[in-house]
Design an enzyme around this catalytic site. Sequence first.
Site, PDB file in Angstrom:
ATOM      1  N   TYR A 120      35.219  43.146  64.571  1.00 24.16           N
ATOM      2  CA  TYR A 120      36.446  42.394  64.306  1.00 24.16           C
ATOM      3  C   TYR A 120      37.038  41.972  65.646  1.00 24.16           C
ATOM      4  O   TYR A 120      37.787  42.706  66.276  1.00 24.16           O
ATOM      5  CB  TYR A 120      37.428  43.242  63.489  1.00 24.16           C
ATOM      6  CG  TYR A 120      38.716  42.535  63.156  1.00 24.16           C
ATOM      7  CD1 TYR A 120      38.711  41.214  62.706  1.00 24.16           C
ATOM      8  CD2 TYR A 120      39.935  43.178  63.285  1.00 24.16           C
ATOM      9  CE1 TYR A 120      39.891  40.563  62.410  1.00 24.16           C
ATOM     10  CE2 TYR A 120      41.125  42.532  62.991  1.00 24.16           C
ATOM     11  CZ  TYR A 120      41.098  41.220  62.553  1.00 24.16           C
ATOM     12  OH  TYR A 120      42.269  40.574  62.257  1.00 24.16           O
ATOM     13  N   ASP A 161      33.930  39.110  61.827  1.00 24.96           N
ATOM     14  CA  ASP A 161      34.937  38.075  61.980  1.00 24.96           C
ATOM     15  C   ASP A 161      35.126  37.884  63.470  1.00 24.96           C
ATOM     16  O   ASP A 161      35.746  38.701  64.133  1.00 24.96           O
ATOM     17  CB  ASP A 161      36.239  38.509  61.297  1.00 24.96           C
ATOM     18  CG  ASP A 161      37.363  37.504  61.494  1.00 24.96           C
ATOM     19  OD1 ASP A 161      37.147  36.496  62.204  1.00 24.96           O
ATOM     20  OD2 ASP A 161      38.455  37.727  60.951  1.00 24.96           O
ATOM     21  N   ASP A 259      41.148  36.309  52.122  1.00 21.50           N
ATOM     22  CA  ASP A 259      41.160  34.947  52.669  1.00 21.50           C
ATOM     23  C   ASP A 259      39.825  34.570  53.313  1.00 21.50           C
ATOM     24  O   ASP A 259      39.636  33.428  53.724  1.00 21.50           O
ATOM     25  CB  ASP A 259      42.342  34.721  53.625  1.00 21.50           C
ATOM     26  CG  ASP A 259      42.598  35.860  54.587  1.00 21.50           C
ATOM     27  OD1 ASP A 259      41.819  36.837  54.580  1.00 21.50           O
ATOM     28  OD2 ASP A 259      43.567  35.784  55.361  1.00 21.50           O
ATOM     29  N   HIS A 260      38.893  35.537  53.388  1.00 20.55           N
ATOM     30  CA  HIS A 260      37.543  35.270  53.891  1.00 20.55           C
ATOM     31  C   HIS A 260      36.526  35.406  52.756  1.00 20.55           C
ATOM     32  O   HIS A 260      36.684  36.253  51.873  1.00 20.55           O
ATOM     33  CB  HIS A 260      37.150  36.286  54.965  1.00 20.55           C
ATOM     34  CG  HIS A 260      37.957  36.205  56.225  1.00 20.55           C
ATOM     35  ND1 HIS A 260      37.431  35.736  57.407  1.00 20.55           N
ATOM     36  CD2 HIS A 260      39.237  36.559  56.491  1.00 20.55           C
ATOM     37  CE1 HIS A 260      38.356  35.795  58.356  1.00 20.55           C
ATOM     38  NE2 HIS A 260      39.459  36.293  57.831  1.00 20.55           N
TER      39      HIS A 260
END
Length: 271
Positions: A120, A161, A259-260
């Site tokens: 991340y 991400d 949201d991903h």
Amino acid sequence: MSVVADTVGVMRIATWNVNSIRARVDRVTSWLERNDVDVLAMQETKCKDAQFPHLPFEAIGYEVAHTGLSQWNGVAVVSRVGIEDVETAFEAQPGWGEQLATEARALGATCGGVRVWSLYVPNGRTIVDPHYAYKLEWLAALRASAASWIASGTPTMLLGDWNIAPLDEDVWDREFFEGSTHVTAPEREALAAIEATGFTELTRSYTPGEYTYWDYTQLRFPKRQGMRIDLALGSPEVTARVTGARIDREERKGKGASDHAPVVVELADPA
DNA sequence: ATGCCGCTATCGTAGCGA
């Protein structure tokens, strides 16, 4: 639809920023079962280790490795092909804050013979924020580790991400992002430097023009205004085995979506 | 073209991060 591991040579490895595992555990476990995924790297679990919902994963045959220190960040790997040699940071991973504490942004585990890193990358916030310098420092340190992983010859995947849109086509409106993080030359060069150690991005060629993230606000998803910031990098040993990749845009729909979207890579057995 | 988040602190709403 099968929840039974494949008996013929394929392994599915996915990455998904879940934006709170406690808010979404039913969605995530259901998705794993429906998609026959062997290993999932998660980001933004947003919980401490003691709060992670282990049981729902174990009930469907996955082992869990997680690191979470607070309500922020948090990364995990869940696997039904084994989890060994868990690390909760990479070598020389930079810290953040007045006390310069290492954040829960990287977890490595060996699953089915592949070294999987759930990453991340710091968001950066704005280009004048100290968090942006932290992001670049974090990526530079990751590059050094990436070089060592390539040198080891271990099949390795860097999943997560990245909070970087590598190309202008990876954002819905390049002009909208002018002067913002995620699209700056230093961020893109930091990613390119990691790839230059010997890693290859595995998903773009199978998902041209697609996005992995859409902001919750402004109706970005129905308006198809997204970004490609969730990436899967493979060392040469992994890259040679890739047979496909997919972004599950369907999973971004409906009540309770992250949201991903999840991103899946399919590997053939080693030659 | 599947339709505006989740956490904590605190118990309705502000502050934070994304």
